[in-house]
Design an enzyme around this catalytic site. Structure first.
Site, PDB file in Angstrom:
ATOM      1  N   ASP A  93      -7.422  -0.872 -16.858  1.00  0.00           N
ATOM      2  CA  ASP A  93      -6.069  -1.343 -17.121  1.00  0.00           C
ATOM      3  C   ASP A  93      -5.592  -2.336 -16.066  1.00  0.00           C
ATOM      4  O   ASP A  93      -5.010  -3.361 -16.374  1.00  0.00           O
ATOM      5  CB  ASP A  93      -5.085  -0.158 -17.236  1.00  0.00           C
ATOM      6  CG  ASP A  93      -5.187   0.824 -16.075  1.00  0.00           C
ATOM      7  OD1 ASP A  93      -6.023   0.612 -15.173  1.00  0.00           O
ATOM      8  OD2 ASP A  93      -4.433   1.821 -16.074  1.00  0.00           O
ATOM      9  N   ILE A  95      -6.155  -3.858 -11.770  1.00  0.00           N
ATOM     10  CA  ILE A  95      -6.808  -3.847 -10.453  1.00  0.00           C
ATOM     11  C   ILE A  95      -5.705  -3.982  -9.403  1.00  0.00           C
ATOM     12  O   ILE A  95      -4.904  -4.919  -9.436  1.00  0.00           O
ATOM     13  CB  ILE A  95      -7.913  -4.914 -10.321  1.00  0.00           C
ATOM     14  CG1 ILE A  95      -8.580  -4.830  -8.939  1.00  0.00           C
ATOM     15  CG2 ILE A  95      -7.430  -6.324 -10.631  1.00  0.00           C
ATOM     16  CD1 ILE A  95      -9.889  -5.594  -8.812  1.00  0.00           C
ATOM     17  N   ASP A  96      -5.656  -2.998  -8.519  1.00  0.00           N
ATOM     18  CA  ASP A  96      -4.626  -2.970  -7.483  1.00  0.00           C
ATOM     19  C   ASP A  96      -5.331  -3.178  -6.146  1.00  0.00           C
ATOM     20  O   ASP A  96      -5.586  -4.311  -5.739  1.00  0.00           O
ATOM     21  CB  ASP A  96      -3.893  -1.621  -7.583  1.00  0.00           C
ATOM     22  CG  ASP A  96      -2.687  -1.526  -6.678  1.00  0.00           C
ATOM     23  OD1 ASP A  96      -2.575  -2.343  -5.752  1.00  0.00           O
ATOM     24  OD2 ASP A  96      -1.850  -0.631  -6.865  1.00  0.00           O
ATOM     25  N   THR A  97      -5.723  -2.110  -5.458  1.00  0.00           N
ATOM     26  CA  THR A  97      -6.486  -2.275  -4.214  1.00  0.00           C
ATOM     27  C   THR A  97      -7.926  -2.709  -4.514  1.00  0.00           C
ATOM     28  O   THR A  97      -8.605  -3.251  -3.648  1.00  0.00           O
ATOM     29  CB  THR A  97      -6.557  -0.953  -3.429  1.00  0.00           C
ATOM     30  OG1 THR A  97      -7.254   0.024  -4.218  1.00  0.00           O
ATOM     31  CG2 THR A  97      -5.179  -0.432  -3.074  1.00  0.00           C
ATOM     32  N   THR A 100     -11.012   1.380  -7.240  1.00  0.00           N
ATOM     33  CA  THR A 100     -11.586   1.999  -8.445  1.00  0.00           C
ATOM     34  C   THR A 100     -12.744   1.161  -8.992  1.00  0.00           C
ATOM     35  O   THR A 100     -13.852   1.673  -9.179  1.00  0.00           O
ATOM     36  CB  THR A 100     -10.503   2.169  -9.539  1.00  0.00           C
ATOM     37  OG1 THR A 100      -9.407   2.892  -8.980  1.00  0.00           O
ATOM     38  CG2 THR A 100     -11.039   2.908 -10.750  1.00  0.00           C
ATOM     39  N   LYS A 125      -2.994  -7.187  -9.732  1.00  0.00           N
ATOM     40  CA  LYS A 125      -1.838  -7.280  -8.829  1.00  0.00           C
ATOM     41  C   LYS A 125      -2.119  -8.333  -7.766  1.00  0.00           C
ATOM     42  O   LYS A 125      -3.241  -8.416  -7.257  1.00  0.00           O
ATOM     43  CB  LYS A 125      -1.554  -5.920  -8.178  1.00  0.00           C
ATOM     44  CG  LYS A 125      -0.881  -4.958  -9.125  1.00  0.00           C
ATOM     45  CD  LYS A 125      -0.288  -3.762  -8.414  1.00  0.00           C
ATOM     46  CE  LYS A 125       0.263  -2.788  -9.437  1.00  0.00           C
ATOM     47  NZ  LYS A 125       0.710  -1.522  -8.847  1.00  0.00           N
ATOM     48  N   ASP A 151       0.711   4.706 -17.095  1.00  0.00           N
ATOM     49  CA  ASP A 151       1.646   5.824 -16.989  1.00  0.00           C
ATOM     50  C   ASP A 151       2.300   5.956 -15.619  1.00  0.00           C
ATOM     51  O   ASP A 151       1.825   5.410 -14.628  1.00  0.00           O
ATOM     52  CB  ASP A 151       0.900   7.142 -17.239  1.00  0.00           C
ATOM     53  CG  ASP A 151       0.004   7.512 -16.059  1.00  0.00           C
ATOM     54  OD1 ASP A 151      -0.796   6.646 -15.628  1.00  0.00           O
ATOM     55  OD2 ASP A 151       0.136   8.638 -15.545  1.00  0.00           O
TER      56      ASP A 151
HETATM   57  P1  XMP Z   1      -7.026   0.520  -7.487  1.00  0.00           P
HETATM   58  O1  XMP Z   1      -6.106   0.561  -6.287  1.00  0.00           O
HETATM   59  O2  XMP Z   1      -8.169   1.465  -7.352  1.00  0.00           O
HETATM   60  O3  XMP Z   1      -6.110   1.038  -8.655  1.00  0.00           O
HETATM   61  O4  XMP Z   1      -7.439  -0.901  -7.835  1.00  0.00           O
HETATM   62  C1  XMP Z   1      -6.533   0.976  -9.973  1.00  0.00           C
HETATM   63  C2  XMP Z   1      -6.080   2.180 -10.740  1.00  0.00           C
HETATM   64  O5  XMP Z   1      -4.822   2.652 -10.251  1.00  0.00           O
HETATM   65  C3  XMP Z   1      -3.899   2.859 -11.287  1.00  0.00           C
HETATM   66  N1  XMP Z   1      -2.772   1.916 -11.088  1.00  0.00           N
HETATM   67  C4  XMP Z   1      -1.661   1.864 -11.818  1.00  0.00           C
HETATM   68  N2  XMP Z   1      -1.288   2.591 -12.893  1.00  0.00           N
HETATM   69  N3  XMP Z   1       0.718   1.356 -13.023  1.00  0.00           N
HETATM   70  C5  XMP Z   1      -0.089   2.327 -13.489  1.00  0.00           C
HETATM   71  O6  XMP Z   1       0.253   2.972 -14.463  1.00  0.00           O
HETATM   72  C6  XMP Z   1       0.428   0.581 -11.955  1.00  0.00           C
HETATM   73  O7  XMP Z   1       1.195  -0.310 -11.576  1.00  0.00           O
HETATM   74  C7  XMP Z   1      -0.843   0.867 -11.313  1.00  0.00           C
HETATM   75  N4  XMP Z   1      -1.472   0.316 -10.244  1.00  0.00           N
HETATM   76  C8  XMP Z   1      -2.652   0.995 -10.130  1.00  0.00           C
HETATM   77  C9  XMP Z   1      -4.660   2.646 -12.558  1.00  0.00           C
HETATM   78  O8  XMP Z   1      -5.094   3.889 -13.024  1.00  0.00           O
HETATM   79  C10 XMP Z   1      -5.840   1.811 -12.176  1.00  0.00           C
HETATM   80  O9  XMP Z   1      -6.986   2.100 -12.955  1.00  0.00           O
END
Ligand code: XMP
Length: 173
Positions: A93, A95-97, A100, A125, A151
């Site tokens: 869904d 990519i944040d940090t 995952t 992000k 969620d």
């Molecule tokens: P990382 O930090 O590992 O995060 O890149 C990826 C996973 O974190 C969840 N995630 C979110 N879920 N709204 C959400 O509902 C957000 O803004 C958000 N940011 C991170 C998500 O499960 C994703 O796979």
């Protein structure tokens, strides 16, 4: 309630990405992997736009609890040997940090032998990180978003659009 992306905006962007995937993987054996649960709706909409003879699998992985990354990726150990010798596209869904996706790519390539591994996300992000997704629908600011499968503590996944979740007031705005 601030809607960041409407259903229509998401749908038209997904069509563009699928078109690119259809070109990039023409005449290649492609397996898609859906990362549950957040990418479920994105994944199924994307899948329907892919015109290649693909197969897919769903796996569970997350580093998030509430609005914060826990820094630990939890996988559901799953047998994926059918990806050996095929091209793999991991669909998540957001990519944040990057933790995952990075862990998934490393983990899968240490155990299996796909011909290639690429990643596809609905949202990226705008933060500094080492890993980038190969396909992304939208860049977003560093805000917590919900809806369309995403969620907050298991709520809001059924919203057809994407909204910004306001942590302080515990409401979507
Ligand atoms: P990382 O930090 O590992 O995060 O890149 C990826 C996973 O974190 C969840 N995630 C979110 N879920 N709204 C959400 O509902 C957000 O803004 C958000 N940011 C991170 C998500 O499960 C994703 O796979």
């Amino acid at each position: 309630m601030k809607t960041l992306f409407t259903e229509k905006q998401i749908s038209s962007r997904i069509k563009q990405i699928a078109k690119q995937i259809n070109v990039d993987y023409k005449n290649k054996e492609l397996v898609l992997v859906c990362i549950l649960k957040g990418s479920l709706i994105f994944f199924s909409d994307l899948l329907k736009q892919i015109t290649l003879p693909v197969s897919f699998e769903c796996i569970k992985a997350s580093s998030y609890k509430g609005c914060k990354s826990e820094g630990v990726v939890i996988f559901c150990n799953q047998e994926l040997s059918f990806i050996n010798g095929k091209h793999l596209l991991i669909v998540d869904d957001i990519i944040d940090t990057g933790l995952t996706l990075d862990s998934l790519v490393k983990n899968i390539s240490s155990v299996y032998s796909p011909l290639s591994i690429k990643t596809c996300v609905l949202f990226s992000k705008k933060i500094k990180r080492d890993i980038q997704a190969d396909y992304k629908a939208f860049d977003i600011e560093n805000e917590f978003v919900v809806g369309y499968g995403l969620d907050y503590n298991e709520r809001y996944r059924n919203l057809p659009c994407i909204k910004i979740y306001n942590q302080e007031h515990n409401v979507t705005r």
